[in-house]
Write a protein that holds these residues in place. Structure first.
Motif, PDB file in Angstrom:
ATOM      1  N   GLY A  76      61.547  -6.073  67.094  1.00  0.00           N
ATOM      2  CA  GLY A  76      61.592  -5.043  66.058  1.00  0.00           C
ATOM      3  C   GLY A  76      62.104  -5.595  64.731  1.00  0.00           C
ATOM      4  N   SER A 101      55.586  -3.427  65.703  1.00  0.00           N
ATOM      5  CA  SER A 101      55.114  -2.369  66.601  1.00  0.00           C
ATOM      6  C   SER A 101      53.594  -2.303  66.722  1.00  0.00           C
ATOM      7  N   ARG A 111      50.745  -4.548  61.397  1.00  0.00           N
ATOM      8  CA  ARG A 111      52.018  -4.828  60.718  1.00  0.00           C
ATOM      9  C   ARG A 111      52.212  -6.342  60.481  1.00  0.00           C
ATOM     10  N   GLU A 114      55.168   1.246  74.138  1.00  0.00           N
ATOM     11  CA  GLU A 114      54.476   2.253  74.955  1.00  0.00           C
ATOM     12  C   GLU A 114      53.333   1.663  75.776  1.00  0.00           C
ATOM     13  N   CYS A 165      66.315  -4.955  67.509  1.00  0.00           N
ATOM     14  CA  CYS A 165      66.405  -3.856  66.529  1.00  0.00           C
ATOM     15  C   CYS A 165      65.358  -2.786  66.822  1.00  0.00           C
ATOM     16  N   HIS A 203      63.245   0.272  68.052  1.00  0.00           N
ATOM     17  CA  HIS A 203      63.488   1.607  68.593  1.00  0.00           C
ATOM     18  C   HIS A 203      62.348   2.565  68.291  1.00  0.00           C
ATOM     19  N   TYR A 253      67.382  10.133  71.235  1.00  0.00           N
ATOM     20  CA  TYR A 253      67.784   8.869  70.594  1.00  0.00           C
ATOM     21  C   TYR A 253      69.134   8.421  71.166  1.00  0.00           C
ATOM     22  N   LYS A 285      69.770   5.062  73.261  1.00  0.00           N
ATOM     23  CA  LYS A 285      70.708   4.051  72.748  1.00  0.00           C
ATOM     24  C   LYS A 285      71.796   3.775  73.783  1.00  0.00           C
ATOM     25  N   VAL A 310      72.833   3.732  57.658  1.00  0.00           N
ATOM     26  CA  VAL A 310      72.372   2.544  56.934  1.00  0.00           C
ATOM     27  C   VAL A 310      71.384   3.010  55.870  1.00  0.00           C
ATOM     28  N   ARG A 337      65.096   4.999  58.770  1.00  0.00           N
ATOM     29  CA  ARG A 337      65.310   6.432  59.010  1.00  0.00           C
ATOM     30  C   ARG A 337      66.617   6.923  58.401  1.00  0.00           C
TER      31      ARG A 337
END
Ligand SMILES: NC(=O)c1ccc[n+]([C@@H]2O[C@H](COP(=O)([O-])OP(=O)(O)OC[C@H]3O[C@@H](n4cnc5c(N)ncnc54)[C@H](OP(=O)(O)O)[C@@H]3O)[C@@H](O)[C@H]2O)c1
Length: 274
Positions: free
Chosen positions: A9, A34, A38, A64, A88, A90, A181, A185, A214, A218
């Motif tokens: 990630g 992902s 990308r 997935e 990283c 998620h 989430y 986590k 951060v 998101r």
């Protein structure tokens, strides 16, 4: 130890800063993203020198999709077994527990937890298998860890692998809608914690970093809609992607190996408050 690091990630802003730090110190770096589209976008965004670009591999790994996970793992290993791994990654699911279809939650947990476990299984087994070859020694017993002499004459176990997981303060303190989430986590933290417990005698250690707000990804979107959230932080500001990346970078280093199977919080004081 070979100098191959992997950032799962690594296309997020934090991962990009971490990649630069690792490349700057001469490491070869593999980043997973992902989706295939990308790959060129990220390489373009990073805009590295030719020399650094040659040491960077970017490949797709979609949590997935089992075939994508297996293919991603195979391609990671083609660059050599990574000895430093930062996670990283998620996937996204926000929703109230009582309002979200259980099937949707099940698919999310399959990606965020089961697929991650698949990846950790493969990476740690590869680290264990690569270690005798790296050291030119036969396999070792978990209760008799291999040691090497440090500069001050003391001895410490040799490092076969170091894995650092980027978690979130939401794991322990979720806002409404962050239940899935938080659950994912917490489960991922537990996997990493257990790896540190089970494999530290064989030179594989782990650390989990719980970041607060951060100013990236998101978090930036949330803060744009809820700027008042900053008033709950004693530091009165969000973390930057650079400072989280710098902390992950240090946590990946040999100097941080003693921080094993545990969670560190970096949130400007957010979770210290009532
Ligand atoms: N932003 C914050 O305030 C904050 C706070 C605490 C912790 N964190 C953690 O920091 C990390 C980055 O989050 P972010 O908010 O900065 O950015 P983000 O865009 O949410 O980052 C998510 C990362 O996971 C990858 N990813 C998403 N879905 C995936 C899937 N289905 N399969 C494989 N990879 C997938 C993304 O890859 P692509 O970029 O290639 O799509 C990206 O690298 C996350 O682990 C997050 O939990 C963030």
């Amino acid at each position: 130890m070979t100098d191959h690091a992997c950032i799962l990630g690594g296309g997020c802003a934090i991962g990009q800063h971490l990649a630069r730090l690792l490349l700057d110190e001469g490491q070869s770096v593999t980043i997973t993203v992902s989706a295939e589209h990308r790959v060129p976008a990220l390489r373009n965004t990073l805009g590295l020198s030719q020399e650094q670009d040659d040491r960077l591999r970017i490949l797709p790994l979609t949590l997935e999709n089992q075939a994508s996970v297996e293919n991603g793992l195979m391609r990671i290993m083609e660059g050599g077994t990574p000895t430093r791994v930062a996670d990283c990654m998620h996937p996204h699911l926000e929703g109230l527990i009582a309002a979200t279809e259980p099937d949707e939650a099940a698919a999310y947990f399959a990606a965020a937890i089961s697929a991650r476990n698949h990846i950790l299984h493969s990476l740690t087994r590869a680290m264990l298998a690569a270690r005798p070859a790296l050291r030119g020694q036969p396999g070792r017993h978990a209760h008799h860890p291999e040691k090497h002499t440090s500069a001050n004459g003391g001895s410490k176990p040799a490092v076969a692998g170091r894995l650092v997981y980027l978690s979130s303060t939401a794991a322990g303190m979720p806002n409404a809608g962050q239940g899935f989430y938080a659950a994912a986590k917490s489960a991922a933290e537990a996997l990493y914690r257990s790896i540190g417990v089970e494999l530290a005698p064989r030179g594989i250690t782990t650390a989990m970093l719980r970041a607060g707000y951060v100013d990236a990804g998101r978090g930036a979107q949330y803060l744009a809609a809820h700027p008042e959230a900053l008033h709950n932080i004693p530091l009165r500001r969000a973390l930057t992607a650079q400072e989280v990346a710098a902390t992950l970078h240090w946590l990946l280093s040999d100097a941080a190996t003693g921080i094993n199977a545990t969670t560190i919080t970096m949130d400007g004081g957010l979770t210290a408050c009532k």
